[in-house]
Enzyme design. Structure first.
Site, PDB file in Angstrom:
ATOM      1  CG  HIS A 156       7.955 -23.621   3.067  1.00 52.65           C
ATOM      2  ND1 HIS A 156       8.563 -24.645   3.727  1.00 52.65           N
ATOM      3  CD2 HIS A 156       8.929 -22.981   2.368  1.00 52.65           C
ATOM      4  CE1 HIS A 156       9.856 -24.641   3.435  1.00 52.65           C
ATOM      5  NE2 HIS A 156      10.115 -23.638   2.622  1.00 52.65           N
ATOM      6  CB  THR A 185      11.118 -14.800   2.561  1.00 53.25           C
ATOM      7  OG1 THR A 185      10.055 -15.427   3.281  1.00 53.25           O
ATOM      8  CG2 THR A 185      12.458 -15.368   3.020  1.00 53.25           C
ATOM      9  CB  THR A 190       5.539 -14.636  -1.044  1.00 50.07           C
ATOM     10  OG1 THR A 190       6.395 -14.686  -2.182  1.00 50.07           O
ATOM     11  CG2 THR A 190       4.111 -14.687  -1.507  1.00 50.07           C
ATOM     12  N   GLY A 235      11.700 -16.409  -1.097  1.00 50.41           N
ATOM     13  CA  GLY A 235      12.542 -17.526  -0.641  1.00 50.41           C
ATOM     14  C   GLY A 235      13.258 -18.278  -1.767  1.00 50.41           C
ATOM     15  CG  ASP A 280      14.488 -19.567   2.411  1.00 48.01           C
ATOM     16  OD1 ASP A 280      13.649 -18.667   2.493  1.00 48.01           O
ATOM     17  OD2 ASP A 280      14.196 -20.765   2.353  1.00 48.01           O
ATOM     18  CG  ASP A 329       3.712 -27.559   3.808  1.00 51.16           C
ATOM     19  OD1 ASP A 329       3.614 -28.633   4.456  1.00 51.16           O
ATOM     20  OD2 ASP A 329       2.877 -27.209   2.959  1.00 51.16           O
ATOM     21  CG  HIS A 357      13.745 -22.615  -1.948  1.00 50.50           C
ATOM     22  ND1 HIS A 357      12.493 -23.053  -2.295  1.00 50.50           N
ATOM     23  CD2 HIS A 357      13.562 -21.879  -0.827  1.00 50.50           C
ATOM     24  CE1 HIS A 357      11.614 -22.610  -1.426  1.00 50.50           C
ATOM     25  NE2 HIS A 357      12.240 -21.893  -0.517  1.00 50.50           N
ATOM     26  CG  ASP A 375      18.607 -21.589  -1.107  1.00 51.40           C
ATOM     27  OD1 ASP A 375      19.442 -22.403  -1.540  1.00 51.40           O
ATOM     28  OD2 ASP A 375      18.291 -20.556  -1.712  1.00 51.40           O
ATOM     29  NE  ARG A 431      26.570 -26.471   8.489  1.00 55.48           N
ATOM     30  CZ  ARG A 431      27.420 -25.462   8.474  1.00 55.48           C
ATOM     31  NH1 ARG A 431      27.070 -24.295   7.964  1.00 55.48           N
ATOM     32  NH2 ARG A 431      28.629 -25.612   8.956  1.00 55.48           N
TER      33      ARG A 431
HETATM   34  O1  LIG Z   1      10.278 -20.107   0.288  1.00 46.89           O
HETATM   35  C1  LIG Z   1      10.205 -19.657   1.404  1.00 46.89           C
HETATM   36  C2  LIG Z   1      10.911 -20.320   2.504  1.00 46.89           C
HETATM   37  O2  LIG Z   1      11.754 -21.369   2.100  1.00 46.89           O
HETATM   38  C3  LIG Z   1       9.431 -18.459   1.686  1.00 46.89           C
HETATM   39  O3  LIG Z   1       9.547 -17.533   0.638  1.00 46.89           O
HETATM   40  P1  LIG Z   1       8.355 -16.536   0.345  1.00 46.89           P
HETATM   41  O4  LIG Z   1       8.033 -15.845   1.612  1.00 46.89           O
HETATM   42  O5  LIG Z   1       8.874 -15.580  -0.686  1.00 46.89           O
HETATM   43  O6  LIG Z   1       7.218 -17.393  -0.164  1.00 46.89           O
END
Ligand SMILES: O=C(CO)COP(=O)(O)O
Length: 124
Positions: free
Chosen positions: A8, A36, A38, A56, A61, A81, A88, A91, A97
């Site tokens: 996060h 993911t 970013t 994400g 995710d 975090d 989301h 997700d 899970r």
């Molecule tokens: O949102 C995320 C995990 O839930 C991470 O996504 P990003 O790496 O695209 O920020």
């Protein structure tokens, strides 16, 4: 060995710092990194090869969860975090899970990820 990395926003710096501590052992190993979107960009800027999936909140995710369900991942490191809200969140829960359903090692904080990676890189 295929490892997924997700962080996060409040934990992205921690993810890069964590990986940098294992850089020598990761580079040139047979470990493939996935992330993911970013998170992956941050990891790439730190000098790692990583296959980036969608961001994400836009499905990244869920893509990682699908890989886990298909037994395409050996480890998932997901620095969540816990002090922030996430649109989301379903997700996020789904990914954790699926890891439990398929018994895939899942580290959700720095201390557990370090234990896992120490074991992994000494076993290599
Ligand atoms: O949102 C995320 C995990 O839930 C991470 O996504 P990003 O790496 O695209 O920020």
């Amino acid at each position: 060995m295929r490892i997924a990395l997700i962080a996060h926003d409040g934990k992205k710096a921690d993810m890069v710092h964590f990986l940098s501590g294992f850089k020598d052992r990761l580079l040139g190993s047979d470990i493939q990194l996935f992330a993911t979107g970013t998170t992956g960009s941050h990891i790439e800027r730190a000098g790692f090869n990583v296959e980036k999936l969608m961001s994400g909140p836009y499905g990244g995710d869920a893509q990682i969860a699908a890989m886990a369900a298909q037994k395409e991942l050996d480890i998932v490191v997901f620095f969540r975090d816990p002090l922030d809200k996430h649109p989301h969140e379903p997700d996020v829960q789904m990914l954790m899970r699926i890891c439990d359903v398929h018994n895939i090692p899942l580290a959700t904080n720095l201390a557990s990820a370090e234990l896992m990676f120490k074991q992994l890189t000494t076993a290599q």
